[in-house]
Enzyme design. Structure first.
Site, PDB file in Angstrom:
ATOM      1  CG  ASP A 362       0.120  -5.947  -7.971  1.00  0.00           C
ATOM      2  OD1 ASP A 362       1.084  -6.582  -7.547  1.00  0.00           O
ATOM      3  OD2 ASP A 362      -0.018  -4.717  -7.822  1.00  0.00           O
ATOM      4  N   GLY A 574      -3.791  -5.364 -12.352  1.00  0.00           N
ATOM      5  CA  GLY A 574      -2.656  -4.694 -11.734  1.00  0.00           C
ATOM      6  C   GLY A 574      -2.774  -3.191 -11.839  1.00  0.00           C
ATOM      7  CG  ASP A 575      -1.296  -0.684  -8.904  1.00  0.00           C
ATOM      8  OD1 ASP A 575      -0.682  -1.765  -8.775  1.00  0.00           O
ATOM      9  OD2 ASP A 575      -1.075   0.307  -8.181  1.00  0.00           O
ATOM     10  N   GLY A 576       0.646  -1.015 -11.709  1.00  0.00           N
ATOM     11  CA  GLY A 576       1.931  -0.330 -11.789  1.00  0.00           C
ATOM     12  C   GLY A 576       2.755  -0.729 -12.991  1.00  0.00           C
ATOM     13  CB  ILE A 577       6.007   0.597 -14.231  1.00  0.00           C
ATOM     14  CG1 ILE A 577       5.537   2.027 -14.543  1.00  0.00           C
ATOM     15  CG2 ILE A 577       7.072   0.175 -15.237  1.00  0.00           C
ATOM     16  CD1 ILE A 577       6.631   3.049 -14.475  1.00  0.00           C
ATOM     17  CG  ASN A 578       5.114  -3.634 -10.252  1.00  0.00           C
ATOM     18  OD1 ASN A 578       4.354  -2.695 -10.428  1.00  0.00           O
ATOM     19  ND2 ASN A 578       4.924  -4.527  -9.321  1.00  0.00           N
ATOM     20  CG  ASP A 579       1.401  -4.951 -11.584  1.00  0.00           C
ATOM     21  OD1 ASP A 579       2.066  -5.867 -11.074  1.00  0.00           O
ATOM     22  OD2 ASP A 579       0.787  -4.093 -10.929  1.00  0.00           O
ATOM     23  CB  ALA A 580       3.753  -2.828 -17.881  1.00  0.00           C
ATOM     24  CB  ALA A 581       5.995  -7.609 -18.503  1.00  0.00           C
TER      25      ALA A 581
END
Length: 705
Positions: A362, A574-581
């Protein structure tokens, strides 16, 4: 998750019972070997007492292992449990015949099932603990959503009486809700009235807030910074962007097939070999035992000798070393990783990461630090324009521009304002106060206040010009690339420009170059603009053709899935909620320690030091761990072969039960305790490699292990 924790607790109880029985059994042998004279001690070495302990072990802690092994054998897919079941049942059966029919002259060894079950359950419990750490519980992610919303009843947001608080779950499509400054948006919707800046960094990963006007979409869980918004709900309560991400994560985790451990792969073939060797041993000694050995050794009964020796083959072949080779090495590996700031969840993480071929990064918060910082301040030779066209040159220093801008921004919660205040504090600027009642902020444009009898405006060029400052035509704004610019106006003069950017991590380029040298493909995903993403990629050394910009969370997940075709092992950082999936979909999810909790929840590896160079540490550690596991398995097979050969050709000694017990305990002990020292010896080899790869001295943490 609760079900897995319950199984772990049950496994812990079985392990405790099994080792308690093992301790009692060992005490009985020691009392007999050292000839303790107390009468009550002899009970612990009696055949009946050992039969009871063995039967309790088979029906209690070992029942599930044996049933699984027998079922696998009947299905034609024997595994490690099959060997354990065969060894335990055969030793118990032969010992029971010896105890019930003393005339056979056989020797009983009821302690063998107890020892086998204890060692195997130890390895199984360690494995379960590792697996439960690898599975995320996403319920914490939903906690960022507010539980209540301010529902607009009569359509007038200015009337407090027209607003009532209701549970978010009761909201329906078309409802209008009011979101005040500092609130989290309670539902996905569209702005119908008001203007504000929204912090969406949890979802998009981008550090700068987004200005929201009527018609703009907002997502539940994002933070309203500085304006009041009236939002029309577009999705019913419970259906939110955060909920979509949680569902994507759960779907990815349910599809992910667990990687079978190397010990399980080889133990199936090993099982058939041991069974064949045991049968061959029985046939040989039954047919030729009376011809090879004097009658004194087999008491005139070749079947007795053949059964004992063939049973010994099964007993000693039980894979205690195979069952513990991987868990113990992984346990040491994860402990060493912790000393390097690496949180490793699950043993198969090290196995998969050692084989990784592609790593996807990311951008924001991973290759960059994830927040704006001031990079430089540019002062302008300001021109004050008056009605009589009198020109007065007023020059401001960089420190003065930064000081005045920080004085205004100290009253905001905008990330850009925080960055300017931090830069002023680092530069040692004197704190200045805003005159009471003069501060005003307009979302998406900037702020203005009176400081030291000067009207100071900070924000966009349009904002400072609307507040009386004029642009100096001689000044050209630089190519922004990855930067943002803030104008500072003082009275009627543009005093200076402040450049900010999401700074690229110092070690990012070294990490990408090191991975490329190792033959690993590197990609970058970003929700940011294409030119910004490509600029960052060019700095860190990622080719433009491997950069994808303006991607949403579900698109990141699809990108990872495409890369996983053809058995390609893919890691996502990654590092964020948007990277969770995407993190959950990848074979190995790696989260930065400074990121949002959701990323760490679903990731297999967390870089707790928040340094990208720790990724190289994790990669090297995983390779060394798997190298050690393979060495352990090789030595385990060598030791198994030695004891199997010894059992096949060994004849009954005059002190069979003493020698047999000591031999089995020593074989288990050798196979168990050799590995940790070997692993640590191998781990020290990482030091010169790290120094060569990173050009820095290794951490002293390894020497403390």
């Amino acid at each position: 998750m609760d079900e897995k924790r319950d199984r772990l607790r049950e496994s812990g109880r079985e392990l405790a019972v099994s080792w308690a029985l093992c301790a009692v059994c060992l005490f009985g042998h020691l009392s007999h070997i050292f000839a303790f004279k107390a009468k009550w001690i002899h009970m612990f070495h009696s055949t009946g007492f050992h039969l009871s302990l063995s039967l309790f072990t088979l029906l209690g802690p070992g029942r599930q292992l044996i049933l699984d092994g027998v079922k696998s054998l009947f299905k034609g897919a024997p595994n490690m449990n099959t060997l354990v079941g065969l060894g335990a049942l055969s030793s118990f059966a032969v010992s029971s015949l010896a105890a019930l029919i003393p005339g056979l002259g056989w020797k009983a060894f009821f302690e063998e099932p107890i020892m086998l079950i204890a060692f195997v359950l130890l390895g199984r419990n360690l494995e379960q603990r590792a697996k439960i750490k690898a599975t995320s519980d996403m319920t914490g992610l939903l906690s960022i959503l507010p539980s209540k919303a301010r529902l607009l009843v009569h359509g007038d947001a200015r009337d407090p009486g027209s607003i009532v608080e209701v549970p978010c779950a009761s909201l329906s499509v078309g409802d209008q809700i009011v979101v005040l400054p500092g609130d989290r948006v309670p539902a996905d919707g569209i702005v119908r009235a008001g203007r504000s800046t929204i912090d969406e960094s949890s979802f998009t990963g981008e550090p700068l807030p987004v200005t929201k006007l009527p018609g703009s979409q907002v997502a539940a869980g994002s933070i309203n910074l500085n304006g009041t918004l009236t939002v029309e709900v577009r999705r019913p309560g419970g259906e939110t962007a955060v909920g979509d991400i949680v569902r994507l994560v759960e779907e990815a985790q349910s599809r992910e097939a667990p990687v079978q451990r190397l010990a399980d792969k080889v133990s199936g073939h090993f099982t058939y070999g041991v069974m064949a060797l045991s049968a061959a041993t029985f046939m040989f000694w039954n047919l030729f035992g009376t011809r090879v050995l004097p009658a004194a050794f087999h008491h005139g009964n070749p079947v007795s000798l053949a059964l004992q020796l063939s049973c010994s083959v099964l007993v000693i072949a039980c894979p205690c070393a195979l069952g513990l080779a991987t868990p113990t090495a992984v346990l040491v590996g994860t402990s060493l990783g912790a000393t390097r700031g690496l949180l490793l969840r699950g043993g198969n993480v090290l196995e998969k990461f050692s084989m990784v071929k592609t790593i996807v990064f990311d951008k924001t918060g991973t290759l960059t630090i994830g927040r704006p910082v001031v990079t430089k301040v540019v002062t302008l030779g300001g021109v004050k324009i008056t009605d009589i066209q009198q020109n007065l040159n007023l020059t401001w220093s960089e420190v003065e521009v930064l000081k005045l801008a920080a004085g205004v921004e100290s009253n905001t919660i905008h990330p850009v304002g925080k960055a300017i205040v931090e830069a002023a504090q680092s530069a040692g600027c004197q704190n200045v106060k805003v005159k009471d009642g003069t501060f005003m902020e307009e979302p998406g444009f900037g702020a203005i206040a009176i400081i030291e009898n000067k009207k100071v405006s900070v924000g966009t060029l349009d904002w400072v010009q609307r507040n009386g400052a004029y642009k100096n035509p001689c000044q050209e704004v630089e190519d922004l690339k990855n930067q943002s610019v803030v104008y500072v106006g003082v009275d009627n003069t543009i005093a200076g420009l402040i450049y900010l950017e999401d700074q690229i991590r110092e070690d990012a380029r070294n990490v990408v170059e090191s991975l490329s040298r190792q033959g690993i493909n590197v990609y970058m995903l970003s929700g940011d603009k294409k030119n910004t993403a490509e600029y960052v990629a060019s700095i860190v050394g990622i080719p433009k053709e491997k950069v994808t910009a303006r991607v949403k969370p579900d698109e990141k997940k699809k990108f990872i899935t495409e890369l996983q075709k053809d058995q390609n092992i893919v890691a996502m950082v990654g590092d964020g909620i948007n990277d969770a999936a995407a993190l959950a979909s990848s074979h190995i999810g790696v989260a930065m320690g400074g990121g949002v909790g959701a990323a760490g929840e679903v990731s297999s590896i967390v870089l707790t030091g928040n340094r990208l160079s720790q990724l190289l540490d994790a990669l090297e550690l995983s390779r060394l761990t798997m190298k050690t596991v393979k060495q352990n398995l090789w030595w385990a097979f060598c030791v198994q072969h030695y004891w199997n050969s010894n059992s096949s050709w060994r004849v009954a000694s005059c002190n069979w039960d003493h020698a047999d017990a000591i031999n089995r305990w020593s074989s288990h002990g050798f196979k168990l305790y050799w590995r940790d020292d070997k692993f640590i010896a191998s781990e020290i080899e990482i030091l010169p490699k790290q120094k060569q790869a990173y050009g820095t001295s290794p951490s002293q943490d390894y020497f403390r292990v």
